[in-house]
Design a protein around this motif. Structure first.
Motif, PDB file in Angstrom:
ATOM      1  N   ALA A  18       0.832  -1.209   0.000  1.00 47.59           N
ATOM      2  CA  ALA A  18       0.000   0.000   0.000  1.00 47.59           C
ATOM      3  C   ALA A  18       0.862   1.254   0.000  1.00 47.59           C
ATOM      4  O   ALA A  18       0.547   2.227  -0.703  1.00 47.59           O
ATOM      5  N   LEU A  19       1.937   1.243   0.743  1.00 48.56           N
ATOM      6  CA  LEU A  19       2.828   2.398   0.800  1.00 48.56           C
ATOM      7  C   LEU A  19       3.439   2.670  -0.575  1.00 48.56           C
ATOM      8  O   LEU A  19       3.469   3.811  -1.041  1.00 48.56           O
ATOM      9  N   LEU A  20       3.913   1.625  -1.244  1.00 45.72           N
ATOM     10  CA  LEU A  20       4.464   1.800  -2.586  1.00 45.72           C
ATOM     11  C   LEU A  20       3.401   2.315  -3.548  1.00 45.72           C
ATOM     12  O   LEU A  20       3.648   3.226  -4.344  1.00 45.72           O
ATOM     13  N   HIS A  21       2.214   1.744  -3.476  1.00 46.83           N
ATOM     14  CA  HIS A  21       1.112   2.175  -4.344  1.00 46.83           C
ATOM     15  C   HIS A  21       0.758   3.634  -4.090  1.00 46.83           C
ATOM     16  O   HIS A  21       0.640   4.429  -5.017  1.00 46.83           O
ATOM     17  N   ASP A  22       0.605   3.980  -2.824  1.00 44.87           N
ATOM     18  CA  ASP A  22       0.169   5.327  -2.456  1.00 44.87           C
ATOM     19  C   ASP A  22       1.214   6.402  -2.738  1.00 44.87           C
ATOM     20  O   ASP A  22       0.878   7.580  -2.812  1.00 44.87           O
ATOM     21  N   THR A  23       2.465   5.998  -2.903  1.00 48.75           N
ATOM     22  CA  THR A  23       3.537   6.957  -3.195  1.00 48.75           C
ATOM     23  C   THR A  23       3.952   6.881  -4.660  1.00 48.75           C
ATOM     24  O   THR A  23       5.056   7.290  -5.021  1.00 48.75           O
ATOM     25  N   ALA A  24       3.062   6.360  -5.499  1.00 46.35           N
ATOM     26  CA  ALA A  24       3.263   6.286  -6.949  1.00 46.35           C
ATOM     27  C   ALA A  24       4.485   5.458  -7.337  1.00 46.35           C
ATOM     28  O   ALA A  24       5.157   5.745  -8.314  1.00 46.35           O
ATOM     29  N   ARG A  25       4.752   4.412  -6.580  1.00 38.48           N
ATOM     30  CA  ARG A  25       5.826   3.470  -6.909  1.00 38.48           C
ATOM     31  C   ARG A  25       5.183   2.158  -7.346  1.00 38.48           C
ATOM     32  O   ARG A  25       5.477   1.096  -6.815  1.00 38.48           O
ATOM     33  N   VAL A  26       4.293   2.250  -8.322  1.00 34.46           N
ATOM     34  CA  VAL A  26       3.494   1.100  -8.741  1.00 34.46           C
ATOM     35  C   VAL A  26       4.340  -0.018  -9.349  1.00 34.46           C
ATOM     36  O   VAL A  26       4.091  -1.185  -9.046  1.00 34.46           O
ATOM     37  N   PRO A  27       5.349   0.269 -10.186  1.00 35.59           N
ATOM     38  CA  PRO A  27       6.169  -0.854 -10.671  1.00 35.59           C
ATOM     39  C   PRO A  27       6.822  -1.623  -9.525  1.00 35.59           C
ATOM     40  O   PRO A  27       6.845  -2.859  -9.516  1.00 35.59           O
ATOM     41  N   GLU A  28       7.332  -0.893  -8.539  1.00 33.72           N
ATOM     42  CA  GLU A  28       7.931  -1.550  -7.383  1.00 33.72           C
ATOM     43  C   GLU A  28       6.893  -2.349  -6.610  1.00 33.72           C
ATOM     44  O   GLU A  28       7.165  -3.436  -6.104  1.00 33.72           O
ATOM     45  N   ALA A  29       5.677  -1.815  -6.518  1.00 33.18           N
ATOM     46  CA  ALA A  29       4.594  -2.525  -5.840  1.00 33.18           C
ATOM     47  C   ALA A  29       4.265  -3.826  -6.570  1.00 33.18           C
ATOM     48  O   ALA A  29       4.039  -4.861  -5.939  1.00 33.18           O
ATOM     49  N   ALA A  30       4.277  -3.784  -7.896  1.00 30.71           N
ATOM     50  CA  ALA A  30       3.991  -4.988  -8.675  1.00 30.71           C
ATOM     51  C   ALA A  30       5.073  -6.046  -8.444  1.00 30.71           C
ATOM     52  O   ALA A  30       4.764  -7.234  -8.295  1.00 30.71           O
ATOM     53  N   PHE A  31       6.323  -5.628  -8.386  1.00 33.03           N
ATOM     54  CA  PHE A  31       7.395  -6.593  -8.145  1.00 33.03           C
ATOM     55  C   PHE A  31       7.372  -7.116  -6.712  1.00 33.03           C
ATOM     56  O   PHE A  31       7.652  -8.284  -6.469  1.00 33.03           O
ATOM     57  N   LEU A  32       7.036  -6.269  -5.760  1.00 42.37           N
ATOM     58  CA  LEU A  32       6.888  -6.733  -4.380  1.00 42.37           C
ATOM     59  C   LEU A  32       5.766  -7.770  -4.309  1.00 42.37           C
ATOM     60  O   LEU A  32       5.924  -8.817  -3.673  1.00 42.37           O
ATOM     61  N   ALA A  33       4.668  -7.486  -4.985  1.00 44.74           N
ATOM     62  CA  ALA A  33       3.543  -8.429  -4.996  1.00 44.74           C
ATOM     63  C   ALA A  33       3.967  -9.742  -5.643  1.00 44.74           C
ATOM     64  O   ALA A  33       3.656 -10.819  -5.127  1.00 44.74           O
ATOM     65  N   ARG A  34       4.689  -9.672  -6.742  1.00 43.22           N
ATOM     66  CA  ARG A  34       5.115 -10.901  -7.424  1.00 43.22           C
ATOM     67  C   ARG A  34       5.996 -11.747  -6.519  1.00 43.22           C
ATOM     68  O   ARG A  34       5.927 -12.964  -6.522  1.00 43.22           O
ATOM     69  N   THR A  35       6.809 -11.103  -5.715  1.00 40.54           N
ATOM     70  CA  THR A  35       7.753 -11.816  -4.862  1.00 40.54           C
ATOM     71  C   THR A  35       7.118 -12.301  -3.570  1.00 40.54           C
ATOM     72  O   THR A  35       7.339 -13.441  -3.166  1.00 40.54           O
ATOM     73  N   TYR A  36       6.341 -11.460  -2.903  1.00 41.65           N
ATOM     74  CA  TYR A  36       5.854 -11.775  -1.561  1.00 41.65           C
ATOM     75  C   TYR A  36       4.340 -11.914  -1.435  1.00 41.65           C
ATOM     76  O   TYR A  36       3.853 -12.551  -0.503  1.00 41.65           O
ATOM     77  N   LEU A  37       3.578 -11.267  -2.293  1.00 41.48           N
ATOM     78  CA  LEU A  37       2.114 -11.249  -2.183  1.00 41.48           C
ATOM     79  C   LEU A  37       1.487 -11.561  -3.536  1.00 41.48           C
ATOM     80  O   LEU A  37       0.804 -10.715  -4.137  1.00 41.48           O
ATOM     81  N   PRO A  38       1.692 -12.769  -4.051  1.00 45.45           N
ATOM     82  CA  PRO A  38       1.174 -13.064  -5.389  1.00 45.45           C
ATOM     83  C   PRO A  38      -0.334 -12.881  -5.532  1.00 45.45           C
ATOM     84  O   PRO A  38      -0.817 -12.648  -6.636  1.00 45.45           O
ATOM     85  N   SER A  39      -1.055 -12.940  -4.452  1.00 42.85           N
ATOM     86  CA  SER A  39      -2.507 -12.722  -4.535  1.00 42.85           C
ATOM     87  C   SER A  39      -2.838 -11.290  -4.948  1.00 42.85           C
ATOM     88  O   SER A  39      -3.965 -11.014  -5.367  1.00 42.85           O
ATOM     89  N   GLN A  40      -1.882 -10.389  -4.870  1.00 44.95           N
ATOM     90  CA  GLN A  40      -2.113  -8.987  -5.211  1.00 44.95           C
ATOM     91  C   GLN A  40      -1.538  -8.593  -6.573  1.00 44.95           C
ATOM     92  O   GLN A  40      -1.648  -7.445  -6.988  1.00 44.95           O
ATOM     93  N   VAL A  41      -0.914  -9.539  -7.270  1.00 39.21           N
ATOM     94  CA  VAL A  41      -0.256  -9.217  -8.540  1.00 39.21           C
ATOM     95  C   VAL A  41      -1.238  -8.692  -9.577  1.00 39.21           C
ATOM     96  O   VAL A  41      -0.971  -7.686 -10.241  1.00 39.21           O
TER      97      VAL A  41
END
Length: 134
Positions: A18-41
């Motif tokens: 959420a922090l990455l998303h809310d601070t406009a770091r969406v590519p980083e959020a997508a990679f974090l999701a792919r690595t740790y939270l695949p349900s959010q990819v």
């Protein structure tokens, strides 16, 4: 970012996302999701695709979602199972004195454990919505 590192060290991965998303770091959020939270990819790829489309429509179209292209994401279904299995231990706050008890789990192959479980992603509850950053 200090807030991100603190949340990561505390195992608060949905808050990191959420922090990455809310601070406009969406590519980083997508990679974090792919690595740790695949349900959010899927959600993070959708948001990334929308944002990228305003800059480069072709690049946005090239972003693949595991739900739409499972052939490009081998074992993604096992990653969903691994995420579900790892969440309780990741979110349990422990004191430093318990290091010896949990250190061995750090090397565990979560994908192999998911494969051996005999479960499928259909057996899992629906994923939670990303947590808002505070």
């Amino acid at each position: 970012n200090v807030a991100f590192v603190c949340r990561l060290l505390l195992g608060e991965l949905p808050a990191c996302l959420a922090l990455l998303h809310d601070t406009a770091r969406v590519p980083e959020a997508a990679f974090l999701a792919r690595t740790y939270l695949p349900s959010q990819v899927t959600e993070m790829v959708r948001v990334w695709r929308e944002e990228l489309a305003t800059l480069n429509a072709r690049a946005a179209e090239s972003l693949a979602d595991p739900a739409a292209y499972p052939n490009l994401f081998p074992d993604f279904d096992l990653a969903l199972l691994a995420e579900h299995a790892a969440t309780p231990s990741r979110t349990a706050h422990r004191g430093a004195e318990t290091w010896g008890e949990v250190a061995g789990a750090l090397g565990e192959d979560l994908i192999a454990a998911a494969r051996a479980s005999g479960l499928s992603p259909a057996d899992l509850p629906p994923p939670p919505a990303p947590a808002p950053a505070s």
